[in-house]
Motif scaffolding. Structure first.
Motif, PDB file in Angstrom:
ATOM      1  N   VAL A  82      31.276  -2.938  42.260  1.00 46.07           N
ATOM      2  CA  VAL A  82      31.092  -3.891  42.931  1.00 46.07           C
ATOM      3  C   VAL A  82      31.921  -4.255  43.958  1.00 46.07           C
ATOM      4  O   VAL A  82      31.664  -4.417  45.104  1.00 46.07           O
ATOM      5  N   GLN A  93      21.001  -5.662  42.811  1.00 46.98           N
ATOM      6  CA  GLN A  93      22.168  -5.258  42.262  1.00 46.98           C
ATOM      7  C   GLN A  93      22.058  -5.048  40.750  1.00 46.98           C
ATOM      8  O   GLN A  93      22.641  -4.372  40.276  1.00 46.98           O
ATOM      9  N   GLY A 122      27.556  -7.243  33.184  1.00 49.11           N
ATOM     10  CA  GLY A 122      27.969  -7.963  34.672  1.00 49.11           C
ATOM     11  C   GLY A 122      29.269  -8.993  34.148  1.00 49.11           C
ATOM     12  O   GLY A 122      29.288  -9.842  35.221  1.00 49.11           O
ATOM     13  N   VAL A 164      29.703  -9.787  41.147  1.00 48.93           N
ATOM     14  CA  VAL A 164      28.105  -9.694  40.434  1.00 48.93           C
ATOM     15  C   VAL A 164      27.593 -11.143  40.352  1.00 48.93           C
ATOM     16  O   VAL A 164      28.198 -11.998  40.077  1.00 48.93           O
ATOM     17  N   ASN A 167      32.523  -2.266  31.830  1.00 48.60           N
ATOM     18  CA  ASN A 167      32.986  -3.546  32.824  1.00 48.60           C
ATOM     19  C   ASN A 167      33.834  -3.006  33.639  1.00 48.60           C
ATOM     20  O   ASN A 167      33.807  -3.601  34.854  1.00 48.60           O
ATOM     21  N   LYS A 213      34.016  -0.300  35.073  1.00 47.69           N
ATOM     22  CA  LYS A 213      33.191   0.712  36.204  1.00 47.69           C
ATOM     23  C   LYS A 213      32.264   0.037  36.911  1.00 47.69           C
ATOM     24  O   LYS A 213      32.247  -0.022  38.047  1.00 47.69           O
ATOM     25  N   ILE A 214      31.537  -1.229  36.485  1.00 49.45           N
ATOM     26  CA  ILE A 214      31.087  -2.245  37.218  1.00 49.45           C
ATOM     27  C   ILE A 214      31.842  -2.842  38.199  1.00 49.45           C
ATOM     28  O   ILE A 214      31.504  -3.251  39.447  1.00 49.45           O
ATOM     29  N   ASN A 215      32.968  -3.305  37.823  1.00 49.86           N
ATOM     30  CA  ASN A 215      34.095  -4.105  38.598  1.00 49.86           C
ATOM     31  C   ASN A 215      34.246  -3.122  39.991  1.00 49.86           C
ATOM     32  O   ASN A 215      34.060  -3.712  41.015  1.00 49.86           O
ATOM     33  N   ILE A 245      24.799   2.091  36.299  1.00 48.39           N
ATOM     34  CA  ILE A 245      26.261   2.234  35.749  1.00 48.39           C
ATOM     35  C   ILE A 245      26.002   2.281  33.882  1.00 48.39           C
ATOM     36  O   ILE A 245      26.707   2.873  33.449  1.00 48.39           O
ATOM     37  N   LEU A 297      24.147  -2.189  38.156  1.00 48.51           N
ATOM     38  CA  LEU A 297      24.186  -2.453  36.838  1.00 48.51           C
ATOM     39  C   LEU A 297      23.680  -1.490  35.831  1.00 48.51           C
ATOM     40  O   LEU A 297      24.243  -1.094  34.943  1.00 48.51           O
TER      41      LEU A 297
END
Lengths: 317, 317
Positions: free
Chosen positions: B312, B158, B272, B123, B305, B307-309, B165, B162
């Motif tokens: 990414v 990006q 993020g 991120v 988090n 899911k963001i991880n 999600i 974010l």
């Protein structure tokens, strides 16, 4: 004599509403004020024959071509010398009219403003202006609302001067307070553009800079002028209009919020150029057209451009 | 077990309203949910002795120091290791709590978010998020609202991911529509930042980009997520809040506009980063604190988090 040019062919509901605005304009105009109608002579004269009372304060310039809303501005400007917008700007350039107002293709209007009328020497970039109703009455001046989406800090610095002169000469505000739109009141708040503009503005000797302001200050008495880049200003004004329209639909307008009706203001002046130009909304009603024309008249009477010219010569960048 | 950290000392009316929020939280919490109270142990325990029913869902961490609203964030963070904010972030870092919520010094919260919790690898920059009520019900997600006032186009690109999600995992919106905030719908409209972001977004393969949107689209169903830089987003959210407050004062709130009350949302998540962090308003009431805590709880439950991880890592820039 004051002559205001009206683009009869401009706007989504032209020429009906532009011609229809004459009935609303009739009681508002003074004896020495005329509306110069740019459009198809035959059609305009047929209308005037039905409404002979309007001939007292109108003149007609034959300009039968229309620059449509979807046309590319520069191309259309070159391809249609007999369009109402191009002829209007030619008349303005030659001082045959004192102002031009149109609810037509705003890109073409900008081409006329910048390439036919030209920027006042010493002005870096023109700006478009909107007046926001204050709760206490009166208006605050927001600029730029879209002419210059990527303004640099020297441009914003000068917008402070342009806005200040607009507020004093059009709204009769003495020594107008000028604020810089940011996301906090402190000097260091904002993006890099605002931070560097602040450093210039705090040394301003030709207008009354009061520091950073926030969105809420458009509505209160903290400041008279709010300066921002054209991207931010356009977002702000559209946000206000969007909330106004939702309120209108839901029946929530009171005496204050009713003043946000765009029809009451009629349009946005382009300032910093050698002529008086007002852009209306495409969706303008006859009421909006009337107020657009009156705003153009008030600009002409205010001698705004002469004052900007003098101020810029006095304080070159 | 879900443990939500609450900064008892954060906010203009702390600790009265932060402790007062426990009465509002009591009926909202599920059996396995606890509030971890960061503040002065003696005072908190004295309060709990008077209100023993709250001991069922609370734990206390002694953190008697306060980072004041006016203090410089980085300096205060270093100088006050026993402050409620610093201790809260230490607990979050060690996973002794699942989220932290504070209406205190937002700069110090950002220091904790970025320097203690850290950005998720891959991120570029975290964002702060606000949910805007839609007329049809539900919310649109606006980001960034102030964390990153000078975002570049790769960051905005990006933010689309974010925000997407966030909308799917916190608001349960399937395949969220992502719009880019601009001053016109066409691809070429906007400032240079938006124009170059558009070029990246239109190739986005990991979220559903629908093109440019305007301010009004925050309120309608055209989009679910609205991406902008933190300067613009902060201006927009403050503009909305300013109009809301004027409407409130003038008695114009109906069932729709009542939903704009910040107390109902409670705060802005920072997304993020490797932890769940919610920033509240300084002026928070007990109702606002309650909803800030519940928002932090919902973030923790959403696995945002993680899911963001995952996303990414799947689509590195």
């Amino acid at each position: 004599m004051v002559r205001i040019g009206l683009d009869v062919l401009g706007g989504d509901f032209a020429p009906e509403v532009t011609m229809g605005s004459l009935a609303l304009l009739a009681p508002e105009l003074r004896e020495n004020e005329k509306i110069v109608l740019f459009g198809d002579r035959e059609k305009i004269e047929a209308y005037l024959l039905q409404n002979p009372q309007f001939t007292l304060f109108t003149e007609v310039v034959h300009a039968p071509e229309v620059i449509g809303m979807g046309e590319k501005p520069i191309k259309a400007f070159q391809a249609k010398p007999n369009s109402s917008i191009v002829k209007g700007f030619k008349y303005l350039k030659k001082a045959k009219i004192d102002a031009i107002a149109s609810a037509g293709n705003s890109g073409a209007m900008m081409v006329g403003a910048v390439h036919v009328i030209n920027t006042i020497p010493g002005v870096i970039r023109p700006a478009s202006v909107v007046m926001i109703p204050k709760i206490s009455g009166g208006f605050s001046v927001l600029l730029d609302v879209g002419t210059n989406p990527d303004a640099k800090h020297d441009v914003l610095f000068q917008y402070g001067l342009l806005g200040s002169i607009f507020a004093s000469s059009v709204l009769n505000i003495e020594n107008p307070k000028v604020g810089l739109l940011s996301i906090g009141e402190e000097e260091k708040k904002g993006n890099l553009l605002v931070q560097s503009t602040f450093q210039l503005m705090k040394e301003a000797s030709n207008y009354n800079f009061i520091g950073n302001v926030e969105g809420r200050d458009l509505f209160n008495d903290k400041t008279d002028v709010v300066v921002c880049d054209g991207f931010t200003g356009n977002i702000v004004i559209k946000q206000i209009q969007a909330m106004y329209r939702i309120m209108e639909k839901r029946g929530l307008l009171d005496d204050y919020f009713s003043r946000f009706n765009y029809e009451l203001q009629g349009g946005s002046p382009i300032i910093g150029i050698n002529g008086n130009v007002v852009l209306g909304h495409g969706i303008s009603s006859a009421l909006a057209i009337k107020n657009m024309v009156l705003l153009a008249r008030n600009l002409a009477l205010s001698k705004l451009n002469q004052k900007i010219n003098d101020a810029v010569q006095d304080f070159p960048l």
